[in-house]
Scaffold this active site. Structure first.
Site, short mmCIF file in Angstrom:
data_model
loop_
_atom_site.label_atom_id
_atom_site.label_comp_id
_atom_site.label_asym_id
_atom_site.label_seq_id
_atom_site.Cartn_x
_atom_site.Cartn_y
_atom_site.Cartn_z
N TYR A 196 38.10 39.25 42.27
CA TYR A 196 38.40 40.04 41.28
C TYR A 196 37.53 40.21 39.96
O TYR A 196 36.78 39.77 39.31
CB TYR A 196 39.62 38.45 40.56
CG TYR A 196 40.04 38.14 41.45
CD1 TYR A 196 41.28 38.64 42.34
CD2 TYR A 196 40.63 37.05 41.44
CE1 TYR A 196 42.10 37.59 43.03
CE2 TYR A 196 40.52 36.06 42.65
CZ TYR A 196 42.00 36.41 43.42
OH TYR A 196 42.68 35.37 44.54
N ASP A 225 38.02 52.93 38.43
CA ASP A 225 38.67 52.24 39.53
C ASP A 225 38.00 52.69 41.00
O ASP A 225 37.93 54.02 41.01
CB ASP A 225 39.98 52.24 40.20
CG ASP A 225 39.95 50.02 39.88
OD1 ASP A 225 39.33 50.01 40.72
OD2 ASP A 225 40.43 49.31 39.34
C1 LIG Z 1 34.81 45.88 45.28
C2 LIG Z 1 36.34 45.15 45.19
C3 LIG Z 1 36.82 44.55 43.78
C4 LIG Z 1 38.15 43.67 43.59
N1 LIG Z 1 38.43 43.95 42.71
C5 LIG Z 1 39.94 43.86 42.13
C6 LIG Z 1 40.29 42.71 41.23
O1 LIG Z 1 39.20 43.38 40.05
N2 LIG Z 1 41.50 42.48 40.86
C7 LIG Z 1 42.20 42.17 42.32
O2 LIG Z 1 42.58 41.36 42.18
N3 LIG Z 1 41.50 42.30 43.44
C8 LIG Z 1 40.46 42.86 43.70
N4 LIG Z 1 40.09 43.11 44.35
C9 LIG Z 1 41.14 43.08 45.95
C10 LIG Z 1 41.12 41.38 46.43
O3 LIG Z 1 39.48 41.15 46.06
C11 LIG Z 1 41.51 41.13 47.75
O4 LIG Z 1 43.35 41.97 46.77
C12 LIG Z 1 41.84 40.73 48.09
O5 LIG Z 1 42.19 39.69 49.06
C13 LIG Z 1 42.52 38.83 46.76
O6 LIG Z 1 41.99 37.83 46.98
P1 LIG Z 1 43.10 36.66 47.74
O7 LIG Z 1 43.99 37.77 48.67
O8 LIG Z 1 42.78 35.61 48.52
O9 LIG Z 1 43.83 36.42 46.17
C14 LIG Z 1 38.74 43.88 44.63
C15 LIG Z 1 38.00 43.66 46.16
C16 LIG Z 1 36.92 44.86 46.08
C17 LIG Z 1 36.47 45.21 47.20
#
Ligand SMILES: Cc1cc2nc3c(=O)[nH]c(=O)nc-3n(C[C@H](O)[C@H](O)[C@H](O)COP(=O)(O)O)c2cc1C
Ligand SMILES: [Mn+2]
Length: 536
Positions: free
Chosen positions: A195, A336
């Site tokens: 995040y 984004d």
């Molecule tokens: C470069 C990158 C940046 C990301 N930034 C965010 C973010 O700012 N907020 C968010 O909720 N997910 C973001 N994501 C997506 C999450 O990392 C992804 O949904 C992940 O599965 C979340 O993990 P969790 O399921 O344990 O919550 C991003 C992914 C990438 C590849």
């Protein structure tokens, strides 16, 4: 480069980011850049050109992106090193996961899921190596590690890190590749999610976990526990903030949130761990375990200094701290991965209590923007790895394509083996119920004879096959926080297109035409004559 040549059976998991960088360099997949560059906008422009290398604005399916970049002369940060685009090509993604094809990871998952209960001693014995292998995936707690080479509890500043401002209208500098560790306050299970974090000042950042993500649920869980324990003092500004942020569903009026959720952030880890932080795994599966599975070696974790959490012992940089339950702050705008700016919204604030890091830490980052960028390759890896997992609950799925222009959540093309009427609609609904696939704005379902990886073929067949009013279905539900078009933030409509051939049992009684193909005899005849025709 052939990944097969690099990954011999004796290859060991990447120890840490430095080991990974050394491999990239050996394979000619990394460029060191000694010219001075500004972390404000300039690194983005360079990385963007490299990730779209040689393609102009063409958006190809899978092909090579340019190399990983290690900036060694970053303006305002003498001695700092910035790594970007480490995952930015199909080959590097495979190299990161140490496979020759991403389907190999899927195949390994499949093998583990396919275990039947063993019959007799011999079969039981055969299972032992697999059980031993599973044992080796669990994280191992170690007493110290390189991430503790420098420990700063009193004097530190986030401004010392070479954090990028990515795009002109960004609200500030953003940490874009953080592995954010939290613990479920009820079960004690850990989560690692990626995040982004907007740097507000020397010791605070935004914490952009979207409300449907696992860390956001940890935060709500703590709020619920606090609410249950609270004695019920008057309604406060804090409650109003929380009610706004959480739709008012957690706290009844009169309840006051208190307390804090501890958070630790690792920046610059081995590639399997970094990748595991973006994998949309079920909430109860710890990413440390996923990383262990991917690298086939345990992740070594070490206790934090100021919070009750563990972080990867070999991380380059660790930020420890907490978010207050009664504090939100405007985050963004941020350029984004949709190709648009995400507008400001309220998110929790991360207070840093301690920074630990390796000597001369390497700052790992990425940029997102108009595709294809580095995250496109990570998304493609997820598409391949999750196919067998999708098939567990939706077995008729043959293949899936998330075209990079669909920015993961806008478009999913899925082919199915159709066996009963209405099955395409069943598949759409199943996808909309499947973890983060719930965000999919448009699902196109085609028959198994359509190659979903060929968007031209999908366009030809899907659009020929539909009667739009009959075959398009709308539904309402949760929407990705980044969507700027939905009628409400986080809530809106989705569309499913049933582009399968319609059956009489679905009410279609007109004859269905065959596809045009040439008689093979004539093809063979023309093949023979082809050179004599003198056309080429
Ligand atoms: C470069 C990158 C940046 C990301 N930034 C965010 C973010 O700012 N907020 C968010 O909720 N997910 C973001 N994501 C997506 C999450 O990392 C992804 O949904 C992940 O599965 C979340 O993990 P969790 O399921 O344990 O919550 C991003 C992914 C990438 C590849
Ligand atoms: Mn998770």
């Amino acid at each position: 480069m052939r990944v097969a040549d690099i990954i011999s059976s004796s290859h060991m998991a990447y120890h840490d980011l430095r080991d990974w960088i050394a491999t990239l360099e050996k394979q000619g997949q990394l460029k060191r850049i000694r010219v001075e560059v500004d972390p404000v906008l300039e690194i983005t422009e360079i990385a963007d050109r490299v990730s779209k290398a040689g393609r102009g604005n063409q958006l190809p399916a899978i092909s090579e992106g340019g190399p990983a970049l290690l900036f060694e002369n970053v303006k305002g940060h003498p001695g700092a090193q910035v790594l970007i685009n480490q995952f930015g090509s199909a080959d590097r993604m495979k190299l990161a996961l140490e496979v020759n094809a991403l389907d190999e990871v899927a195949e390994r998952i499949h093998q583990f899921m396919n275990v039947k209960s063993p019959q007799g001693l011999l079969e039981k014995m055969k299972m032992l190596p697999m059980l031993a292998e599973i044992g080796s995936f669990f994280p191992k707690t170690v007493s110290s590690g390189p991430c503790k080479e420098v420990i700063k509890k009193d004097k530190f500043s986030l401004f010392d890190l070479p954090v990028l401002q990515c795009w002109p209208q960004d609200g500030g500098r953003f940490i874009t590749l953080p592995c954010v560790v939290t613990r479920d306050p009820k079960t004690g299970k850990r989560n690692v999610g990626m995040y982004r974090m907007q740097v507000y000042d020397e010791r605070t950042t935004g914490m952009h976990w979207q409300r449907q993500k696992v860390a956001a649920e940890h935060y709500r869980e703590l709020l619920r526990m606090g609410a249950a324990a609270a004695s019920g003092t008057g309604r406060t500004a804090a409650v109003d903030i929380m009610a706004r942020s959480l739709g008012g569903s957690i706290l009844a009026s009169g309840e006051r949130p208190s307390g804090k959720l501890e958070v630790a952030v690792a920046i610059g880890t081995d590639p399997a761990l970094t990748f595991s932080a973006i994998v949309p795994a079920p909430p109860d599966i710890e990413e440390f375990l996923i990383a262990g599975f991917l690298r086939q070696k345990p992740v070594e974790v070490v206790k934090c200094e100021t919070v009750d959490l563990e972080v990867p012992a070999h991380a380059e940089i660790v930020l420890e701290g907490y978010v207050n339950l009664d504090e939100l702050r405007s985050e963004g705008p941020f350029g984004d991965h949709t190709g648009f700016y995400t507008l400001p919204d309220d998110y929790p604030v991360f207070h840093v209590t301690c920074i630990t890091h390796r000597k001369n830490p390497i700052y790992a980052t990425t940029i997102v923007g108009k595709p294809p960028m580095e995250d496109a390759w990570m998304g493609k890896a997820i598409e391949r790895i999750f196919l067998p997992l999708m098939r567990l609950t939706i077995p008729e799925i043959v293949d899936v394509n998330l075209p990079v222009e669909g920015v993961f959540h806008n478009l999913m093309i899925v082919s199915i083996r159709k066996s009963y009427p209405g099955q395409a609609r069943k598949v759409m609904n199943a996808i909309w119920s499947l973890g983060q696939a719930m965000f999919t704005k448009c699902i196109v379902v085609v028959d198994e004879d359509v190659n979903v990886q060929d968007v031209g073929e999908v366009t030809l067949k899907a659009l020929n096959n539909i009667d739009p009013e009959r075959d398009i279905q709308f539904t309402m539900g949760p929407i990705d926080s980044l969507d700027h078009a939905s009628r409400l933030p986080n809530y809106g409509s989705k569309m499913g297109v049933d582009a399968t051939r319609k059956w009489a049992s679905e009410g279609f009684t007109r004859p269905w035409p065959d596809e045009i193909t040439m008689d093979p005899k004539i093809k063979a005849l023309v093949d023979k004559k082809w050179r004599d025709l003198g056309i080429e």
